[in-house]
Design a protein around this motif. Structure first.
Motif, short mmCIF file in Angstrom:
data_model
loop_
_atom_site.label_atom_id
_atom_site.label_comp_id
_atom_site.label_asym_id
_atom_site.label_seq_id
_atom_site.Cartn_x
_atom_site.Cartn_y
_atom_site.Cartn_z
N ASN A 11 -14.55 -1.55 2.58
CA ASN A 11 -14.00 -2.78 2.04
C ASN A 11 -13.15 -2.52 0.80
OD1 ASN A 11 -14.88 -4.67 3.90
ND2 ASN A 11 -16.86 -4.93 2.92
N GLN A 12 -13.59 -1.62 -0.06
CA GLN A 12 -12.82 -1.28 -1.25
C GLN A 12 -11.48 -0.66 -0.85
OE1 GLN A 12 -15.50 1.21 -3.49
NE2 GLN A 12 -16.35 -0.53 -4.63
N MET A 13 -11.49 0.19 0.18
CA MET A 13 -10.24 0.79 0.65
C MET A 13 -9.30 -0.27 1.22
SD MET A 13 -11.68 4.40 2.25
CE MET A 13 -10.47 4.40 3.51
N ALA A 14 -9.85 -1.25 1.94
CA ALA A 14 -9.04 -2.32 2.51
C ALA A 14 -8.42 -3.17 1.40
CB ALA A 14 -9.88 -3.18 3.44
N VAL A 15 -9.20 -3.47 0.38
CA VAL A 15 -8.68 -4.25 -0.75
C VAL A 15 -7.60 -3.48 -1.48
CG1 VAL A 15 -9.27 -5.22 -3.01
CG2 VAL A 15 -10.75 -5.65 -1.04
N GLN A 16 -7.83 -2.19 -1.70
CA GLN A 16 -6.84 -1.35 -2.39
C GLN A 16 -5.54 -1.31 -1.60
OE1 GLN A 16 -8.10 2.67 -2.93
NE2 GLN A 16 -6.42 3.17 -4.31
N SER A 17 -5.63 -1.20 -0.30
CA SER A 17 -4.44 -1.17 0.55
C SER A 17 -3.70 -2.51 0.49
CB SER A 17 -4.84 -0.86 1.99
OG SER A 17 -3.72 -0.90 2.82
N VAL A 59 -3.75 -4.74 -1.95
CA VAL A 59 -3.15 -4.88 -3.27
C VAL A 59 -1.90 -4.03 -3.38
CG1 VAL A 59 -3.50 -4.39 -5.73
CG2 VAL A 59 -5.27 -5.55 -4.43
N SER A 60 -1.95 -2.82 -2.87
CA SER A 60 -0.80 -1.92 -2.87
C SER A 60 0.38 -2.55 -2.15
CB SER A 60 -1.15 -0.65 -2.13
OG SER A 60 -1.33 0.43 -2.87
N THR A 61 0.11 -3.08 -0.97
CA THR A 61 1.16 -3.71 -0.18
C THR A 61 1.73 -4.92 -0.90
OG1 THR A 61 0.05 -2.98 1.82
CG2 THR A 61 1.68 -4.70 2.08
N ILE A 119 1.82 -5.53 -4.14
CA ILE A 119 2.61 -5.10 -5.29
C ILE A 119 3.96 -4.55 -4.84
CG2 ILE A 119 2.74 -3.38 -7.14
CD1 ILE A 119 -0.26 -3.85 -7.56
N MET A 120 3.96 -3.81 -3.74
CA MET A 120 5.21 -3.27 -3.22
C MET A 120 6.16 -4.39 -2.79
SD MET A 120 5.88 -0.51 -0.17
CE MET A 120 4.46 0.43 -0.68
N LYS A 121 5.62 -5.42 -2.14
CA LYS A 121 6.44 -6.55 -1.73
C LYS A 121 7.04 -7.26 -2.95
CE LYS A 121 4.26 -7.73 2.65
NZ LYS A 121 3.48 -8.74 3.38
N MET A 122 6.21 -7.44 -3.99
CA MET A 122 6.70 -8.08 -5.21
C MET A 122 7.82 -7.26 -5.84
SD MET A 122 3.11 -9.50 -6.83
CE MET A 122 3.64 -9.14 -8.46
N ALA A 123 7.66 -5.95 -5.87
CA ALA A 123 8.68 -5.08 -6.46
C ALA A 123 9.97 -5.13 -5.65
CB ALA A 123 8.16 -3.66 -6.54
N MET A 124 9.85 -5.15 -4.34
CA MET A 124 11.04 -5.20 -3.49
C MET A 124 11.77 -6.53 -3.66
SD MET A 124 9.61 -3.31 -0.07
CE MET A 124 11.07 -3.63 0.89
N ASN A 125 11.03 -7.62 -3.70
CA ASN A 125 11.66 -8.93 -3.88
C ASN A 125 12.32 -9.03 -5.24
OD1 ASN A 125 10.93 -9.82 -1.35
ND2 ASN A 125 9.08 -10.83 -2.05
N SER A 126 11.68 -8.48 -6.25
CA SER A 126 12.25 -8.49 -7.60
C SER A 126 13.55 -7.70 -7.63
CB SER A 126 11.26 -7.90 -8.59
OG SER A 126 11.84 -7.80 -9.87
N GLY A 127 13.58 -6.57 -6.95
CA GLY A 127 14.78 -5.74 -6.91
C GLY A 127 15.93 -6.45 -6.22
N VAL A 128 15.64 -7.17 -5.14
CA VAL A 128 16.67 -7.90 -4.40
C VAL A 128 17.22 -9.03 -5.26
CG1 VAL A 128 17.07 -9.43 -2.43
CG2 VAL A 128 15.79 -7.32 -2.12
#
Length: 62
Positions: free
Chosen positions: A11-17, A19-21, A23-32
């Motif tokens: 479950n911790q690994m699933a949550v970490q994954s 959250v990672s995804t 954050i990556m989506k937020m960074a990509m949208n911010s860049g666009v």
């Protein structure tokens, strides 16, 4: 490792994954959005030096 401990780790690994995804989506949208804003600012910039003689004559010999 018992079943309960393995469940917690999975479950911790699933949550970490997730959250990672996220954050990556937020960074990509911010860049666009940043790129789009910068392009818009560049196009609307009235301080650009414009040379009206540029592009009037084209040398088309090969």
């Amino acid at each position: 490792m018992d079943i309960a401990e393995m469940s917690i780790v999975m479950n911790q690994m699933a949550v970490q994954s997730a959250v990672s995804t996220s954050i990556m989506k937020m960074a990509m949208n911010s860049g666009v959005e940043t790129a789009a804003t910068q392009i818009g600012d560049m196009m609307n910039n009235s301080n650009m030096a414009v040379d009206i003689s540029r592009g009037a004559n084209i040398d088309a010999t090969v």
